[in-house]
Design a protein around this motif. Structure first.
Motif, PDB file in Angstrom:
ATOM      1  N   TRP A   1       0.743  -1.227   0.098  1.00  0.00           N
ATOM      2  CA  TRP A   1      -0.059   0.067   0.013  1.00  0.00           C
ATOM      3  C   TRP A   1       0.828   1.420  -0.061  1.00  0.00           C
ATOM      4  CZ3 TRP A   1      -4.475  -0.857   3.960  1.00  0.00           C
ATOM      5  CH2 TRP A   1      -5.200  -1.849   3.741  1.00  0.00           C
ATOM      6  N   LYS A   2       2.150   1.278   0.024  1.00  0.00           N
ATOM      7  CA  LYS A   2       3.328   2.357   0.287  1.00  0.00           C
ATOM      8  C   LYS A   2       2.396   3.514   1.113  1.00  0.00           C
ATOM      9  CE  LYS A   2       4.606   1.208  -4.648  1.00  0.00           C
ATOM     10  NZ  LYS A   2       5.500   1.573  -5.357  1.00  0.00           N
TER      11      LYS A   2
ATOM     12  N   CYS B   1       0.091  -4.868   3.074  1.00  0.00           N
ATOM     13  CA  CYS B   1       1.123  -3.999   3.898  1.00  0.00           C
ATOM     14  C   CYS B   1       0.733  -2.707   3.840  1.00  0.00           C
ATOM     15  CB  CYS B   1       2.485  -4.271   3.116  1.00  0.00           C
ATOM     16  SG  CYS B   1       3.099  -5.879   2.844  1.00  0.00           S
ATOM     17  N   PRO B   2      -0.080  -2.421   4.865  1.00  0.00           N
ATOM     18  CA  PRO B   2      -0.123  -0.812   5.337  1.00  0.00           C
ATOM     19  C   PRO B   2       0.867  -0.409   5.655  1.00  0.00           C
ATOM     20  CG  PRO B   2      -1.744  -2.330   6.337  1.00  0.00           C
ATOM     21  CD  PRO B   2      -0.433  -3.070   6.001  1.00  0.00           C
ATOM     22  N   GLN B   3       1.093   1.013   5.707  1.00  0.00           N
ATOM     23  CA  GLN B   3       2.050   1.988   6.237  1.00  0.00           C
ATOM     24  C   GLN B   3       2.062   1.723   7.759  1.00  0.00           C
ATOM     25  OE1 GLN B   3       1.799   6.266   6.647  1.00  0.00           O
ATOM     26  NE2 GLN B   3       0.197   6.367   5.273  1.00  0.00           N
ATOM     27  N   THR B   4       3.374   1.681   8.494  1.00  0.00           N
ATOM     28  CA  THR B   4       3.426   1.151   9.963  1.00  0.00           C
ATOM     29  C   THR B   4       2.445   1.787  10.786  1.00  0.00           C
ATOM     30  OG1 THR B   4       5.643   1.090   9.304  1.00  0.00           O
ATOM     31  CG2 THR B   4       5.132   0.799  11.653  1.00  0.00           C
TER      32      THR B   4
ATOM     33  N   GLY C   1       1.463  -7.538   6.408  1.00  0.00           N
ATOM     34  CA  GLY C   1       3.231  -7.469   6.266  1.00  0.00           C
ATOM     35  C   GLY C   1       3.379  -6.032   6.657  1.00  0.00           C
ATOM     36  N   ALA C   2       4.477  -5.651   6.775  1.00  0.00           N
ATOM     37  CA  ALA C   2       5.194  -4.440   7.012  1.00  0.00           C
ATOM     38  C   ALA C   2       6.013  -3.965   5.799  1.00  0.00           C
ATOM     39  CB  ALA C   2       5.846  -4.382   8.451  1.00  0.00           C
ATOM     40  N   GLN C   3       6.050  -2.846   5.620  1.00  0.00           N
ATOM     41  CA  GLN C   3       6.955  -2.194   4.653  1.00  0.00           C
ATOM     42  C   GLN C   3       8.375  -2.118   4.685  1.00  0.00           C
ATOM     43  OE1 GLN C   3       5.190   1.262   2.905  1.00  0.00           O
ATOM     44  NE2 GLN C   3       3.137   0.433   3.133  1.00  0.00           N
TER      45      GLN C   3
END
Ligand code: PEP
Length: 255
Positions: free
Chosen positions: A12-13, A44-47, A64-66
């Motif tokens: 998702w950046k 994977c969303p932002q943190t 997931g993490a980026q």
């Protein structure tokens, strides 16, 4: 997570900033993932948004993490530790994305992060890819050194926790007609597998899942899957369009 399943990861950046939008997109992605029989789905969303989904990770959709920091010592301002990520239900971490590499991340740093991520029970999604395709084949050297250096310190038993995401930088963030062609992807996937086999041996090397990323959309997903001989996709802009992401998951599941 069984090694044989195909994999679709949504990156998702920073496209999604608001918790409201994030929840809606997560729900839609989860519904699409539930319909898939042979494909695992990770988003994977932002943190800062990861905590919204901590209690909603399931076998149909994973979180997931980026990125993750390479060290677990507390004296690092601004980083995200694997402990914190894991406690939020994160199972996968994208490492060495070209946007991070462009900001100075080296393959050496990627290898340190990979070791930390795997040591703490998470799966490392290692991004590799050339900036451009030069006529002399220099891109193959780039690709090979990124793979070898990023996997420094990763022994055979740890390989089950590694996914390679091949993302040619020139194909990222464009549209399906500017993505890599399926036949070129097929050649490149074979090249990547050959490097992995030379590092780890035939069986372990060929078992590593290789994803493609770079302007995957519903239009090109089926052909890239069928001819590209990849195990799935790392999807950027199309992963934040619920309809597109659903169609991509369905294509991968069908392939
Ligand atoms: C990415 O940046 O990981 C990516 C694959 O982006 P896009 O799908 O937008 O090309």
């Amino acid at each position: 997570m069984a090694q044989t399943k195909k994999l679709v990861i949504g990156n998702w950046k920073l496209y999604i900033d608001s918790p409201k939008e994030a929840k809606e997109l997560y729900r839609a992605s989860q519904n699409a993932a539930r319909a898939a029989r042979r494909t695992h789905v990770v988003v994977c969303p932002q943190t800062p948004l990861l905590g919204l989904f901590a209690s909603n990770v399931s076998s149909s959709i994973r979180l997931g993490a980026q990125d993750a920091f390479w060290d677990v010592e507390p004296k690092h301002t601004g980083a995200s530790s694997v402990y914190a990520l894991r406690s939020l239900g994160v199972s996968h971490v994208i490492l060495g994305h070209s946007e991070m590499r462009a900001a100075g991340e080296t393959s050496h740093l990627v290898s340190l992060k990979t070791q930390t991520v795997i040591k703490h029970g998470l799966t490392a999604v290692i991004c590799v890819g050339e900036n451009e395709r030069d006529m002399r084949g220099g891109y193959l050297t780039t690709l090979e050194s990124q793979i070898r250096e990023s996997l420094t310190g990763i022994t055979r038993p740890k390989l089950a926790s590694v996914v390679i995401a091949y993302e040619p930088v020139w194909a990222i963030g464009k549209s399906a007609d500017q993505a890599m062609t399926p036949s070129t992807l097929h050649e490149t996937t074979l090249f990547i597998k050959k490097i992995l086999v030379s590092m780890y041996g035939r069986k372990p090397g060929t078992a590593v899942r290789v994803l493609y990323g770079g302007s995957v959309e519903s239009k090109n997903a089926a052909s890239l899957m069928q001819e590209g001989t990849v195990d799935g996709f790392l999807v950027g802009h199309a992963s934040v369009d619920a309809k597109e992401f659903k169609a991509i998951i369905a294509s991968v599941d069908k392939a």
